[in-house]
Structure formats: C-alpha cells, structure tokens
Scaffold this active site. Structure first.
Site, PDB file in Angstrom:
ATOM      1  N   SER A 143       0.813  -1.289   0.674  1.00  0.00           N
ATOM      2  CA  SER A 143       0.091   0.050  -0.042  1.00  0.00           C
ATOM      3  C   SER A 143       0.249   0.943   0.378  1.00  0.00           C
ATOM      4  CB  SER A 143      -1.026  -0.296   1.289  1.00  0.00           C
ATOM      5  OG  SER A 143      -1.010   1.238   1.260  1.00  0.00           O
ATOM      6  N   TYR A 156      -1.718  -0.620  10.450  1.00  0.00           N
ATOM      7  CA  TYR A 156      -1.811  -1.010   8.788  1.00  0.00           C
ATOM      8  C   TYR A 156      -1.112  -0.498   8.371  1.00  0.00           C
ATOM      9  CZ  TYR A 156      -3.775  -1.162   4.352  1.00  0.00           C
ATOM     10  OH  TYR A 156      -4.625  -1.428   2.364  1.00  0.00           O
TER      11      TYR A 156
END
Length: 296
Positions: A143, A156
């Site tokens: 990501s 995350y």
C-alpha cells in the site's frame, strides 16, 4: 526496463473473491493463464471463477493466517496443476483507530492477515518454486501506507511497510534462484476493504454513517465512463511488475506523490497526512448521511 522471461501459465491469487484480487485473477485469465482463485470466503472465490472462461480457473478456500492451511493449499495446487509461475499475495484487512485505543488483539488481527499471511505465502510457494528449479514471480500487494505514515492507521501502515520490506529482502534472496518478488503499493482504490474495516475507538453509529457515505461515493465513481478508483489499475500494475520484474510499483497519483516525496522531501511526506486525525474522521462521519433503510 528488462523484460522478464516468465510467461505466466499458472497463477495463484489470494483474496480473489473481490476487488483487487478478482481484477487480478480476471486479467491473468484473459492473458491465457490458468488461475487458482483463493479466498477465505469460498462463495466469493467461486463467483470470481464464474467470471472466467470455463476450465480456465478453480476456486479454493484459504485462511491466509493459518500456516498449516497454506502448506495444504500449496500441496493441492502442485498435485492438481503443478508449481505456479506467479503467486499474488493480495488478501488484506484494515484495522484503524488511535494508537492508544488499539489492543494487542487488534494488532494481532491486523498483522496476522496483512503481514504473516504474506510471509506464509512467500514461504510455501517460494519453496515450491526453488525446489522445482523454475523461474517464478511473487507479487505482494502492499500500500502507499507502506511509505506515507498516517496518524490513524498505525497498525495497517506497519503491516504494509513490513510487506514492502519483506519483498525487498526476498528480492535479494530469491533473485539469484530465478524468482522475482514485487511490491505493489496502491493509493485509494474502490474495493470492499473499507466496508469490512474496523475503526477502533469510534462510535459505531458514526462508523456506519461513514461507510454508507463511502459506498455512495464508490457507486458514483463506478458509474463514470472511467472509474478513477478501479481495482483493475492495480491488476495492470501486477502484470507489469511480473513482466518487467519491478521491485516497487506505486499505483495512482497519491501513491506516486508519497513515493517521490519519501526520497526528495521526507519531512513533507511524514507531515502531509497529519491533519487526518481520529477527531477529523469522527467529525467527517458525523456529517455523513445516516445509513438508509433500504436501496436508495
């Protein structure tokens, strides 16, 4: 760029039941590969297979957090189809919230899927590729959060930064054995990860309203002639990473911006998401429409 000699004929994709995983499975299938579409939700994986030409894909249930399940899955794939040319570690979840509100269980849940799920996949199928002595490629979906910190997504971001670093380490280790490893780093993409995300420490009603507002924005984007948030953008990047043996591939302008700033202005990169605090998210969710009782 140097072309990779791999011609994907057998591709394994995790989290293939929707979003990026489904788009990736469809792309490789259209390019002529046989795809093994795995997902923790077998029904969703089968729905992806139904979108592929008959006989060109199969579905499997896989909980990526289960190391023993990975071994069994990899063995089943080898017996039924052979050693994959490409593995795409895509399965992921999001657990967000203020750092002090995140419990050890929250961290365990986040890292078990996003980081250790990738570790298990690289280990089991990497071993297969090495033992078979064949060229192969592993693609890990990371990501933009791997290199651009945010104040409400610490767990995350850590999980995705771990995926990126794991990828770069394995490129050094697996490369001499003929196995490429790539990290794809998308920005904002229209998937259901937000729908299933956990936002710790926020009023559940506000979370529901925020998700409803996000669904409406995604529906609008999907009706445009070109969906600017389409998962297929990531699927194209996956294919490109395999074709050119790329190390890190940002996807979408915001991802490229963070990637560039990390190198030329790291201080700016560290601060540009600072306004997006948990308080801001709560205020934003409070202004979002209330969830509708039915189709709207």
């Amino acid at each position: 760029m140097k072309l990779n000699s791999i011609r994907p004929r057998l591709v394994v994709v995790t989290g293939a039941g929707s979003g990026i995983g489904r788009a990736t499975a469809l792309r490789f299938a259209r390019a002529g590969a046989y795809v093994v579409a795995s997902d923790v939700d077998l029904t969703a994986a089968k729905a992806t297979v139904d979108l592929i030409e008959a006989g060109r894909a199969s579905a499997a249930r896989l909980d990526v957090t289960d190391a023993e399940a990975w071994v069994a899955f990899a063995t089943e794939v080898r017996v039924a189809h052979g050693v994959p040319d490409v593995l795409v570690n895509n399965a992921g979840i999001a657990v967000s919230g203020a750092f002090v509100d995140l419990t050890p269980a929250d961290w365990d849940k986040q890292l078990a899927v996003n980081l250790f799920g990738v570790v298990h996949g690289c280990r089991t199928f990497g071993r297969q590729m090495i033992d078979a002595g064949k060229r192969g490629h592993i693609v890990n979906i990371a990501s933009a959060a791997a290199f651009t910190p945010t104040p409400v997504m610490s767990a995350y971001s850590v999980s995705k930064a771990g995926v990126k670093m794991l990828t770069e380490c394995l490129r050094l280790e697996f490369g001499p054995k003929g196995i490429g490893v790539s990290a794809i780093c998308p920005g904002v993409i229209n998937t259901n990860i937000g729908e299933h995300a956990e936002l710790v420490g926020v009023d559940p009603e506000l979370v529901a309203r925020g998700k409803e507002f996000t669904r409406r924005l995604q529906a609008v984007a999907a009706r445009l002639p070109f969906d600017p948030l389409a998962p297929d953008q990531v699927a194209r990047a996956v294919q490109r990473a395999v074709r050119y043996d790329l190390a890190v591939v940002p996807v979408r302008p915001e991802a490229w911006l963070g990637y560039a700033l990390l190198r030329i202005a790291p201080g700016v990169n560290r601060r540009m998401t600072q306004p997006f605090s948990i308080d801001l998210l709560q205020r934003w969710a409070a202004r979002a429409p209330r969830p509708s009782a039915g189709p709207g």
